[in-house]
Scaffold this active site. Structure first.
Site, PDB file in Angstrom:
ATOM      1  N   LYS A   1      -4.476 -13.193  19.926  1.00  0.00           N
ATOM      2  CA  LYS A   1      -5.196 -13.992  20.198  1.00  0.00           C
ATOM      3  C   LYS A   1      -6.244 -13.500  21.009  1.00  0.00           C
ATOM      4  O   LYS A   1      -6.010 -13.221  22.432  1.00  0.00           O
ATOM      5  CB  LYS A   1      -5.139 -15.547  20.588  1.00  0.00           C
ATOM      6  CG  LYS A   1      -6.545 -16.082  20.981  1.00  0.00           C
ATOM      7  CD  LYS A   1      -6.518 -17.704  21.246  1.00  0.00           C
ATOM      8  CE  LYS A   1      -5.767 -18.318  22.365  1.00  0.00           C
ATOM      9  NZ  LYS A   1      -5.715 -19.558  22.146  1.00  0.00           N
TER      10      LYS A   1
ATOM     11  N   SER B   1     -15.664  -4.314   9.076  1.00  0.00           N
ATOM     12  CA  SER B   1     -14.474  -4.518  10.032  1.00  0.00           C
ATOM     13  C   SER B   1     -15.200  -5.600  10.961  1.00  0.00           C
ATOM     14  O   SER B   1     -16.540  -5.674  10.919  1.00  0.00           O
ATOM     15  CB  SER B   1     -15.135  -3.284   9.947  1.00  0.00           C
ATOM     16  OG  SER B   1     -15.578  -2.554  10.371  1.00  0.00           O
TER      17      SER B   1
ATOM     18  N   THR C   1     -11.608 -10.418   8.055  1.00  0.00           N
ATOM     19  CA  THR C   1     -11.447  -9.235   7.978  1.00  0.00           C
ATOM     20  C   THR C   1     -10.357  -8.015   8.540  1.00  0.00           C
ATOM     21  O   THR C   1      -9.180  -8.416   8.718  1.00  0.00           O
ATOM     22  CB  THR C   1     -13.470  -8.791   8.588  1.00  0.00           C
ATOM     23  OG1 THR C   1     -13.550  -7.521   8.524  1.00  0.00           O
ATOM     24  CG2 THR C   1     -13.150  -9.114  10.451  1.00  0.00           C
ATOM     25  N   TYR C   2     -10.868  -6.835   8.978  1.00  0.00           N
ATOM     26  CA  TYR C   2      -9.905  -5.884   9.932  1.00  0.00           C
ATOM     27  C   TYR C   2      -9.888  -5.333  11.473  1.00  0.00           C
ATOM     28  O   TYR C   2     -11.818  -4.872  11.010  1.00  0.00           O
ATOM     29  CB  TYR C   2      -9.440  -5.008   8.808  1.00  0.00           C
ATOM     30  CG  TYR C   2     -10.417  -4.254   8.218  1.00  0.00           C
ATOM     31  CD1 TYR C   2     -10.478  -3.144   9.033  1.00  0.00           C
ATOM     32  CD2 TYR C   2     -11.159  -4.399   7.190  1.00  0.00           C
ATOM     33  CE1 TYR C   2     -11.972  -1.583   8.645  1.00  0.00           C
ATOM     34  CE2 TYR C   2     -12.041  -3.694   6.398  1.00  0.00           C
ATOM     35  CZ  TYR C   2     -12.060  -2.511   7.352  1.00  0.00           C
ATOM     36  OH  TYR C   2     -13.634  -1.683   6.616  1.00  0.00           O
TER      37      TYR C   2
ATOM     38  N   GLY D   1     -20.934  -4.904   8.512  1.00  0.00           N
ATOM     39  CA  GLY D   1     -20.575  -5.389   6.902  1.00  0.00           C
ATOM     40  C   GLY D   1     -21.037  -6.841   6.938  1.00  0.00           C
ATOM     41  O   GLY D   1     -21.859  -7.834   8.054  1.00  0.00           O
ATOM     42  N   ALA D   2     -20.847  -7.266   5.921  1.00  0.00           N
ATOM     43  CA  ALA D   2     -20.378  -9.003   5.303  1.00  0.00           C
ATOM     44  C   ALA D   2     -20.280  -9.762   6.511  1.00  0.00           C
ATOM     45  O   ALA D   2     -21.086 -11.281   6.968  1.00  0.00           O
ATOM     46  CB  ALA D   2     -20.062  -9.050   3.931  1.00  0.00           C
ATOM     47  N   ALA D   3     -19.639  -9.457   7.438  1.00  0.00           N
ATOM     48  CA  ALA D   3     -19.212  -9.897   8.886  1.00  0.00           C
ATOM     49  C   ALA D   3     -20.296  -9.838   9.558  1.00  0.00           C
ATOM     50  O   ALA D   3     -20.684 -11.173  10.608  1.00  0.00           O
ATOM     51  CB  ALA D   3     -18.581  -9.833   9.500  1.00  0.00           C
TER      52      ALA D   3
END
Length: 126
Positions: free
Chosen positions: A9, A25, A57-58, A73-75
């Protein structure tokens, strides 16, 4: 039995960039990946403290020592620069692997510097 356990974490890191037109990502300072044990291209879950968004995501490696946490991107629609987020990675362990297992918990200041490391979350007073 196999259990999904918290592996690592990054607690309250600050988003430094949001790149909508970048391939999706989360770019994370390579030194923070190494310190946490999160691998490049590993799935991560991101929890945004600013707006309550939770998404998957990654991780990709950003420059070592840069402090970069970039939503790509979408994040980039889920977290903006300045937002504090929690980034978690999980592992599936069997009963034998649970013996002695501790996650890597890293805590950060506002400049994405590690201020504390732990293997467990302190108990809160009732």
């Amino acid at each position: 039995m196999r259990l999904t356990m918290l592996k690592a974490k990054l607690h309250k890191v600050t988003v430094t960039h949001a790149e909508l037109e970048y391939e999706g990502s989360c770019a994370i300072d390579g030194a923070l990946l190494d310190a946490s044990g999160i691998r490049e291209f590993e799935q991560v879950h991101i929890y945004n403290l600013a707006n309550g968004e939770r998404f998957t995501t990654y991780a990709i490696r950003a420059e070592e020592g840069s402090g970069v946490i970039s939503m790509n991107g979408a994040a980039a629609r889920k977290a903006a620069p300045g937002d504090r987020v929690i980034i978690c990675a999980y592992a599936v362990l069997d009963e034998a692997e649970l013996e002695g297992f501790e996650p890597v918990l890293l805590y950060f200041d506002g400049a994405n510097r590690i201020v504390r490391r732990a293997g467990s979350i302190p108990k809160q007073a009732a």
